[in-house]
Design a protein around this motif. Structure first.
Motif, PDB file in Angstrom:
ATOM      1  N   SER A  38      31.542 -32.985 -38.818  1.00 53.51           N
ATOM      2  CA  SER A  38      31.555 -31.698 -38.117  1.00 53.51           C
ATOM      3  C   SER A  38      32.059 -31.874 -36.698  1.00 53.51           C
ATOM      4  N   HIS A  39      32.364 -30.788 -36.076  1.00 53.39           N
ATOM      5  CA  HIS A  39      32.625 -30.782 -34.642  1.00 53.39           C
ATOM      6  C   HIS A  39      31.265 -31.012 -33.977  1.00 53.39           C
ATOM      7  N   PRO A  40      31.221 -31.712 -32.824  1.00 59.74           N
ATOM      8  CA  PRO A  40      29.924 -31.922 -32.183  1.00 59.74           C
ATOM      9  C   PRO A  40      29.176 -30.599 -31.987  1.00 59.74           C
ATOM     10  N   ASP A  41      27.868 -30.659 -32.192  1.00 59.30           N
ATOM     11  CA  ASP A  41      26.978 -29.514 -31.973  1.00 59.30           C
ATOM     12  C   ASP A  41      26.890 -28.533 -33.135  1.00 59.30           C
ATOM     13  N   ALA A  42      27.617 -28.796 -34.205  1.00 65.91           N
ATOM     14  CA  ALA A  42      27.539 -27.873 -35.343  1.00 65.91           C
ATOM     15  C   ALA A  42      26.216 -28.037 -36.088  1.00 65.91           C
ATOM     16  N   GLY A  43      25.526 -29.182 -35.834  1.00 62.45           N
ATOM     17  CA  GLY A  43      24.214 -29.362 -36.450  1.00 62.45           C
ATOM     18  C   GLY A  43      24.109 -30.548 -37.391  1.00 62.45           C
ATOM     19  N   LYS A  44      24.974 -31.533 -37.195  1.00 58.81           N
ATOM     20  CA  LYS A  44      24.972 -32.691 -38.088  1.00 58.81           C
ATOM     21  C   LYS A  44      23.623 -33.436 -38.066  1.00 58.81           C
ATOM     22  N   SER A  45      23.108 -33.697 -36.884  1.00 58.45           N
ATOM     23  CA  SER A  45      21.826 -34.420 -36.805  1.00 58.45           C
ATOM     24  C   SER A  45      20.706 -33.589 -37.404  1.00 58.45           C
ATOM     25  N   THR A  46      20.726 -32.312 -37.099  1.00 60.21           N
ATOM     26  CA  THR A  46      19.668 -31.438 -37.613  1.00 60.21           C
ATOM     27  C   THR A  46      19.724 -31.399 -39.145  1.00 60.21           C
ATOM     28  N   ASN A 169      26.720 -23.266 -41.160  1.00 62.44           N
ATOM     29  CA  ASN A 169      25.379 -23.493 -40.604  1.00 62.44           C
ATOM     30  C   ASN A 169      25.026 -22.476 -39.519  1.00 62.44           C
ATOM     31  N   LYS A 170      23.761 -22.472 -39.157  1.00 64.99           N
ATOM     32  CA  LYS A 170      23.202 -21.615 -38.089  1.00 64.99           C
ATOM     33  C   LYS A 170      23.266 -20.134 -38.470  1.00 64.99           C
ATOM     34  N   ARG A 173      21.378 -17.390 -36.684  1.00 69.15           N
ATOM     35  CA  ARG A 173      21.765 -16.880 -35.370  1.00 69.15           C
ATOM     36  C   ARG A 173      22.927 -15.912 -35.507  1.00 69.15           C
ATOM     37  N   SER A 286      20.852 -22.717 -42.818  1.00 66.56           N
ATOM     38  CA  SER A 286      20.330 -22.931 -41.478  1.00 66.56           C
ATOM     39  C   SER A 286      19.624 -24.278 -41.520  1.00 66.56           C
ATOM     40  N   ALA A 287      20.272 -25.279 -40.951  1.00 68.39           N
ATOM     41  CA  ALA A 287      19.670 -26.612 -40.955  1.00 68.39           C
ATOM     42  C   ALA A 287      18.361 -26.589 -40.188  1.00 68.39           C
ATOM     43  N   MET A 288      18.327 -25.759 -39.149  1.00 63.85           N
ATOM     44  CA  MET A 288      17.135 -25.716 -38.309  1.00 63.85           C
ATOM     45  C   MET A 288      15.926 -25.134 -39.048  1.00 63.85           C
TER      46      MET A 288
END
Ligand code: GDP
Length: 557
Positions: A38-46, A169-170, A173, A286-288
């Motif tokens: 993913s592009h950074p911040d898209a939620g890969k770690s989450t 993802n997300k 929101r 939503s990964a979160m």
């Protein structure tokens, strides 16, 4: 920090694993090896955490009925997770997963999630990781749509023929409309998105997922309930159409209509086209909140390919049931500062890997002992006793191994090398102190062979001052840091004003050397490169001297 043991566990008996073709095919068949990109911040770690959480809960519930031996894997993993949470820097996370959709009598699937670096400066490392997986999950931020790194990574997957599952993802929101997001994928990537799970509720009002059948018809409504902070698996309620309409009337109707529109435009899943890299199944999530995470795992299990045969340099396929072979796709050093060690990660291609086995390094023909084989999970390591096709194993202090290298037993094989990226950043490199020349030279050779940067030389600059070529400038920082930590050499670097590298030859070198804004080098693999200040200069030279060889390097992205 906790001490990390790099000593081998008590010797286990080599040769005890079942190597029958039947056993190997079954082990390979239940594996799924993939990367999240993913592009950074898209939620890969989450998402990584959410997948791990999901798998853990399932594994925990299933372990009671599991066979002896399986449970220990699960609980070891849980111990690690409890101790420090899921690490985002893990190299390969392995877990058992039993999809509710698969036969309860079958063995669980084994999922290998291989980590990729987030920063675009390390896109070459990401590319190498992608040579070690069978599928990719591409994460897209619902509000941002396709971002530069997303586009680049999609192209890499296409180039490698890796099937891609798209996760938007997300969705919890506010974001864009789902149809608009799909249009963007279709138009900018040329990949047909075929949603499997369509959102019920607009971005910001995520209620659940409409599950689309192969024909695109609504099969069921998976309704989610939020849990505090998304820390637990979101409870799901499965409703039929009537139940869905009664529950979420308008949102459900909209989803049904949109899903019908998709079918009308031929955006239904087709397994062959997916494997051929022409379509991409889509899941909204939503990964979160842990919404859609089970659906991602189930999709991977149901649709992503299991490890298969791999062609060698001659084009002959090495089947998963053949004797052991593996490809090295990543070398990482300094993961543990206390040990200053270097780990080479390999993906098993065929046969069984058993710790302690002596394998052959195809590039040198030398034997390589694997007493210190480990799985690496963040900063945690545990000893690996056996591994099957698709699995990832870290080999400690494997100095001779570099990305693209092959290891094998019994039946000789060499897999094709991993092509390198066209560098776009260039810097000088020298040792701060001339007295450290020997260490410096050793460090340069080591980092070069590992593929950390490309090393270029010419007679004018001399051996003491090679030039580094990289895709991203952060790679230079890695060189400086490793020189200091591992070789005790203080490095001095200076950026060079070149933007392009072109392949050239000895015949063209003299004339090119006379040109302004050009310098000719020989790369350590013998390829001659002309570095050029900018594309206008290049165009000018090409016009004035059409006879000169100035070929683009094979661009892989
Ligand atoms: P990475 O850079 O791709 O690894 O992204 P992270 O997993 O670190 O996420 C970046 C930010 O997005 C963090 O603040 C996350 O909490 C947030 N985030 C990730 N997934 C979701 C999601 O599904 N919904 C919302 N609202 N935020 C998310």
């Amino acid at each position: 920090t906790e001490p990390v043991s790099t000593t081998a566990a008590p010797d286990h008996e080599v040769g005890t694993a079942d190597k029958s073709a039947k056993a190997l095919a079954a082990e390979a068949g239940r594996r799924r090896t993939f990367a999240v990109i993913s592009h950074p911040d898209a939620g890969k770690s989450t998402l990584t955490e959410a997948l791990a959480l999901h798998a853990k809960m399932i594994a925990e519930a299933g372990a009671v009925h599991g066979k002896a031996g399986r449970k220990s894997t699960v609980s070891d993993w849980m111990e690690m997770e409890k101790a420090r949470g899921i690490s985002v820097s893990s190299t390969a996370l392995q877990f058992n997963y039993k999809s509710p959709e698969t036969d309860p009598d079958e063995e669980p699937n084994v999922v290998n999630l291989v980590d990729t670096p987030g920063h675009s400066d390390f896109s070459e490392d990401t590319y190498r990781v992608l040579t070690a997986v069978d599928a990719a999950v591409m994460l897209i931020d619902a509000a941002k749509g396709l971002e530069p790194q997303t586009l680049k990574l999609f192209q890499v997957c296409k180039h490698r023929g890796i099937p891609v599952v798209t996760v938007i993802n997300k969705w919890d929101r506010p974001g864009r409309s789902p149809l608009e997001l799909l249009d963007e994928i279709q138009e900018r990537i040329g990949l047909t998105p075929t949603p499997l799970y369509w959102p019920v509720g607009i971005a910001g009002d995520f209620r659940g997922l409409l599950r689309r059948g192969e024909d695109g018809a609504a099969q069921e409504y998976v309704r989610f309930t939020r849990t505090a902070g998304g820390a637990k698996i979101a409870p799901e309620e499965i409703l039929d159409s009537a139940g869905a309409a009664a529950r979420d009337g308008d949102a459900w109707e909209t989803a049904v209509e949109e899903s019908e529109l998709l079918s009308a435009s031929g955006q239904d899943h087709d397994q062959e086209l997916f494997i051929a890299g022409q379509t991409s199944p889509v899941i909204f999530a939503s990964a979160m909140l842990n919404f859609g995470v089970r659906q991602i795992l189930d999709t991977l299990v149901a649709l992503a390919p299991s490890p298969g045969a791999r062609a060698d340099v001659a084009g002959t396929e090495r089947d998963v049931t053949d004797p052991f072979s593996a490809v090295v796709f990543k070398v990482q050093a300094g993961m543990d500062t206390a040990h200053r060690d270097r780990l080479a990660f390999m993906r098993v291609v065929s046969g069984v890997f058993e710790r302690g086995m002596v394998v052959t390094h195809a590039q040198t023909g030398k034997p390589f002992a694997t007493k210190y084989a480990q799985t690496v999970f963040g900063r945690e390591r545990s000893t690996v006793d056996s591994a099957y096709p698709g699995d990832v194993v870290g080999l400690v202090n494997a100095t001779a191994l570099a990305p693209g290298h092959t290891l094998f037993t019994d039946k000789k094989v060499e897999f094709p090398p991993i092509p390198s990226f066209a560098p776009e950043h260039f810097s000088t490199l020298r040792a701060e102190s001339a007295g450290k020349y020997k260490q410096f030279r050793r460090a340069v050779d080591q980092l070069d062979s590992e593929g950390v940067v490309q090393i270029l030389r010419n007679d004018i600059r001399g051996d003491a001052s090679p030039v580094m070529a990289a895709v991203g400038p952060m790679q230079f920082e890695v060189v400086a840091a490793r020189m200091k930590a591992e070789f005790n050499v203080e490095a001095r670097m200076e950026g060079l004003p070149y933007q392009l590298a072109r392949r050239t030859d000895a015949e063209s070198a003299t004339e090119l050397g006379r040109q302004r804004g050009v310098e000719v080098f020989t790369r350590s693999d013998g390829v001659m490169l002309a570095l050029v200040s900018d594309k206008w200069r290049l165009q000018y030279i090409q016009k004035e001297h059409p006879e000169l060889t100035l070929e683009p390097l094979v661009a892989t992205a």
